[in-house]
Every structure is written in structure tokens, then in C-alpha cells.
Design an enzyme around this catalytic site. Structure first.
Site, short mmCIF file in Angstrom:
data_model
loop_
_atom_site.label_atom_id
_atom_site.label_comp_id
_atom_site.label_asym_id
_atom_site.label_seq_id
_atom_site.Cartn_x
_atom_site.Cartn_y
_atom_site.Cartn_z
N ARG A 11 0.83 -1.20 0.00
CA ARG A 11 0.00 0.00 0.00
C ARG A 11 0.87 1.25 0.00
O ARG A 11 2.07 1.18 0.22
CB ARG A 11 -0.87 0.04 1.27
CG ARG A 11 -1.69 -1.19 1.46
CD ARG A 11 -2.51 -1.11 2.71
NE ARG A 11 -1.69 -1.15 3.92
CZ ARG A 11 -2.18 -1.13 5.15
NH1 ARG A 11 -3.49 -1.04 5.33
NH2 ARG A 11 -1.40 -1.18 6.19
N ASP A 96 13.46 2.33 1.81
CA ASP A 96 12.61 2.39 3.02
C ASP A 96 13.44 2.05 4.26
O ASP A 96 13.32 2.68 5.31
CB ASP A 96 11.38 1.47 2.89
CG ASP A 96 11.72 0.01 2.58
OD1 ASP A 96 12.84 -0.28 2.12
OD2 ASP A 96 10.83 -0.85 2.81
N1 LIG Z 1 -6.27 -3.03 4.91
C1 LIG Z 1 -5.12 -3.71 4.79
N2 LIG Z 1 -4.66 -4.05 3.56
C2 LIG Z 1 -3.50 -4.72 3.43
N3 LIG Z 1 -2.73 -5.09 4.46
C3 LIG Z 1 -3.14 -4.78 5.70
C4 LIG Z 1 -4.34 -4.07 5.93
N4 LIG Z 1 -4.46 -3.90 7.27
C5 LIG Z 1 -3.39 -4.47 7.86
N5 LIG Z 1 -2.61 -5.03 6.91
C6 LIG Z 1 -1.36 -5.74 7.20
O1 LIG Z 1 -0.32 -4.87 6.85
C7 LIG Z 1 0.73 -5.57 6.18
C8 LIG Z 1 1.27 -4.65 5.10
O2 LIG Z 1 1.83 -3.56 5.78
P1 LIG Z 1 2.29 -2.22 5.07
O3 LIG Z 1 3.12 -1.52 6.08
O4 LIG Z 1 1.14 -1.50 4.49
O5 LIG Z 1 3.18 -2.81 3.89
P2 LIG Z 1 4.10 -2.13 2.80
O6 LIG Z 1 4.79 -0.97 3.46
O7 LIG Z 1 5.04 -3.21 2.43
O8 LIG Z 1 3.22 -1.70 1.67
C9 LIG Z 1 0.15 -6.89 5.67
O9 LIG Z 1 1.01 -7.93 6.03
C10 LIG Z 1 -1.17 -7.03 6.42
O10 LIG Z 1 -1.11 -8.11 7.34
C1 LIG Z 2 12.83 -5.78 1.79
C2 LIG Z 2 11.82 -4.89 1.08
C3 LIG Z 2 11.17 -5.68 -0.05
C4 LIG Z 2 10.73 -4.50 2.11
O1 LIG Z 2 9.63 -3.90 1.48
P1 LIG Z 2 8.23 -3.63 2.20
O2 LIG Z 2 7.90 -4.79 3.05
O3 LIG Z 2 8.43 -2.40 3.08
O4 LIG Z 2 7.24 -3.33 1.12
C5 LIG Z 2 12.50 -3.58 0.53
O5 LIG Z 2 13.16 -2.93 1.57
C6 LIG Z 2 13.48 -3.90 -0.57
O6 LIG Z 2 13.10 -4.04 -1.71
N1 LIG Z 2 14.80 -4.03 -0.21
C7 LIG Z 2 15.84 -4.33 -1.12
C8 LIG Z 2 16.79 -5.38 -0.56
C9 LIG Z 2 17.55 -4.96 0.69
O7 LIG Z 2 17.09 -4.10 1.45
O8 LIG Z 2 18.67 -5.49 0.90
K LIG Z 3 8.94 -3.83 5.62
#
Ligand SMILES: Nc1ncnc2c1ncn2[C@@H]1O[C@H](COP(=O)(O)OP(=O)(O)O)[C@@H](O)[C@H]1O
Ligand SMILES: CC(C)(COP(=O)(O)O)[C@@H](O)C(=O)NCCC(=O)O
Ligand SMILES: [K+]
Length: 244
Positions: A11, A96
Site C-alpha cells: 500500500r 525504506d
Molecule cells: N487493509 C489492509 N490491507 C492490506 N494489508 C493490511 C491491511 N491492514 C493491515 N494489513 C497488514 O499490513 C501488512 C502490510 O503492511 P504495510 O506496512 O502496508 O506494507 P508495505 O509498506 O510493504 O506496503 C500486511 O502484512 C497485512 O497483514
Molecule cells: C525488503 C523490502 C522488499 C521491504 O519492502 P516492504 O515490506 O516495506 O514493502 C525492501 O526494503 C526492498 O526491496 N529491499 C531491497 C533489498 C535490501 O534491502 O537489501
Molecule cells: K517492511
């Protein structure tokens, strides 16, 4: 006033800052990106900068269209960060994770810091008390665990998150919930225990989509803040302005 945007693999998260204060925060899907940003900027016309950290696959152009209105900055490895990067492959380190490490360094000076970001993946990032970023770990996040059990087997259903009431699952569904949710919690507690054994003077910061649930379940005491990445983006941008 600045607008920070974090493009993760699941997201998009965004927040408007005035100084260090969050005025409003947002969560949305990738396909709504331009519409949502436009709406935020309509409501906060005093935004002078749009700051982006992206590890997801969105087009840069979706942000560049706002360049007529305000300055747009994409954080990259070329920016100035407040830690010494000891990762052996610094160019492949997720931006990130770099922003989280920067936020931890700036917000918690002179101590060992572990940042756990429970998002699509769980990332662990460790910055020691001398501001050396050493690395950490990457493992599948909560939802990814449910999805992989289903996607890579013939018989396992796709379940959505449910907190198991016991660790001995006595049905297929309970066994999956126990394996995914308890496994997730035990992994994180296990890593934290390992770091604690090796380092003192320690702070643990927990963030990401699953931080709120984890904060209730981890046996270790931690500092949980779902907005930590966005706050870190704001701080790292201020740091960049002051040090460029
Ligand atoms: N509405 C939602 N949609 C998707 N994921 C959600 C939601 N609410 C909680 N989650 C949890 O959040 C996690 C994704 O976290 P998020 O920090 O948004 O991910 P990223 O930064 O990788 O996009 C998923 O593993 C899921 O368990
Ligand atoms: C490990 C990750 C996929 C995490 O992504 P996220 O769960 O925050 O969406 C991202 O930080 C990434 O693509 N890293 C590259 C590999 C590394 O950090 O070594
Ligand atoms: K992460």
C-alpha cells in the site's frame, strides 16, 4: 508544510507535516495514487515539498505531474544519511530501510537501535550506538505467509488474519493460523532476544501495517509507532536540507 509519501509493496502511506507535527495521514492503493495526492494537495495548498520513498513499482511520472505545484524529491542512495552505511551491498539496500535507519539515528541518539518494520516483508535494521548501520534481516510478512501457503500448495485455503487462541491447531484452519500468526510473533521475539543478548543500551522501534497487532503480542517491550517511516521521511528531509 510538506507531504511525505511511502510507497511499499502492498500500500501507499502518506502524511502532511507542519514542522514535526503530523497534520493528517492517509493509506491508499497504488491505483488511486494520482487522485489521492491531488486531493491532499488541494486540501493542503501550503505544501511546498513532496517527498517520496518508494520500494514499490509505481511510475515516477505519477509524482512528477505535481512538479508545477511544488518541489518533488525522491529519496535515493545518493542522498545524505546520518549513519555510516556498512551494508556490503549498499546500492541494493531498500530506500525504506535507509529512511527507517535514518529516523532511528536522528530520533534516538547514542544508543543501539533495532527497527522492525512488519509490512509486506518484515525487515530488521540495526544501527549501533556509533551510528554504524550494520544490516539486519528480511523475511515474509504476515499476509505474505498466508498467501504463500495457499499459492504453493494444492490443499491449503487462503485465509485472512485471525488470532489463534492456542498454539496446537486442531483443524487445517487453526493449524494455518497458528503457524502463520504464532510463527510471525515467535520469529520477531526470537530476533529481539538475540539482539538483546548481544547488545545493551538498546531501543527497539516497531512499525508497519502489522505493528499495532504485534505490540499487543510481543513479550519484549518495544516502542510501537505505525507512522515511524513517514516521520523518518520528514526528519531525513530536514537533515538533508541542513546538511546539503
Ligand atoms: N487493509 C489492509 N490491507 C492490506 N494489508 C493490511 C491491511 N491492514 C493491515 N494489513 C497488514 O499490513 C501488512 C502490510 O503492511 P504495510 O506496512 O502496508 O506494507 P508495505 O509498506 O510493504 O506496503 C500486511 O502484512 C497485512 O497483514
Ligand atoms: C525488503 C523490502 C522488499 C521491504 O519492502 P516492504 O515490506 O516495506 O514493502 C525492501 O526494503 C526492498 O526491496 N529491499 C531491497 C533489498 C535490501 O534491502 O537489501
Ligand atoms: K517492511
Amino acid at each position: 508544510m510538506i507531504l511525505t509519501v511511502d510507497v511499499g509493496n502492498t500500500r501507499i502511506k502518506a502524511a502532511v507535516f507542519e514542522g514535526t507535527a503530523v497534520l493528517e495521514s492517509f493509506v491508499f492503493e497504488k491505483n488511486e495514487l494520482e487522485k489521492k495526492i491531488k486531493k491532499i494537495l488541494d486540501n493542503y495548498q501550503k505544501c511546498s515539498d513532496l517527498i517520496v520513498a518508494s520500494v514499490g513499482n509505481v511510475e515516477k511520472q505519477s509524482f512528477l505531474i505535481f512538479e508545477k505545484q511544488l518541489k518533488v524529491h525522491f529519496f535515493t542512495h545518493e542522498d545524505k544519511f546520518p549513519f555510516h552505511n556498512k551494508y556490503a551491498t549498499p546500492k541494493t539496500l531498500g530506500i525504506d530501510r535507509m529512511i527507517l535507519a535514518a529516523g532511528a539515528t536522528l530520533q534516538f541518539p547514542k544508543q543501539n537501535r533495532l527497527v522492525v518494520d512488519a509490512g509486506t516483508c518484515i525487515t530488521y535494521d540495526f544501527i549501533d550506538e556509533n551510528d554504524n548501520y550494520l544490516g539486519g534481516a528480511i523475511s515474509p510478512g504476515l499476509r505474505l505467509r498466508y498467501e504463500s501457503l495457499h499459492n504453493y500448495t494444492a490443499r491449503l485455503p487462503l485465509l485472512s488474519f485471525e488470532e489463534p487462541d492456542q498454539y496446537i491447531g486442531n483443524t487445517t484452519m487453526q493449524a494455518i493460523h497458528s503457524g502463520v500468526v504464532n510463527g510471525f510473533v515467535y520469529e520477531i521475539d526470537g530476533f529481539i532476544d538475540e539482539y538483546r543478548r548481544n547488545f545493551s543500551n538498546f531501543i527497539i522501534i516497531l512499525t508497519g501495517g502489522d505493528a499495532e497487532f504485534l505490540a499487543k503480542r510481543l513479550k519484549n517491550t518495544i516502542f510501537a509507532n505505525s507512522n515511524f517511516l513517514l516521520e523518518s521521511l520528514n526528519q531525513t528531509f530536514q537533515y538533508k536540507i541542513n546538511n546539503d
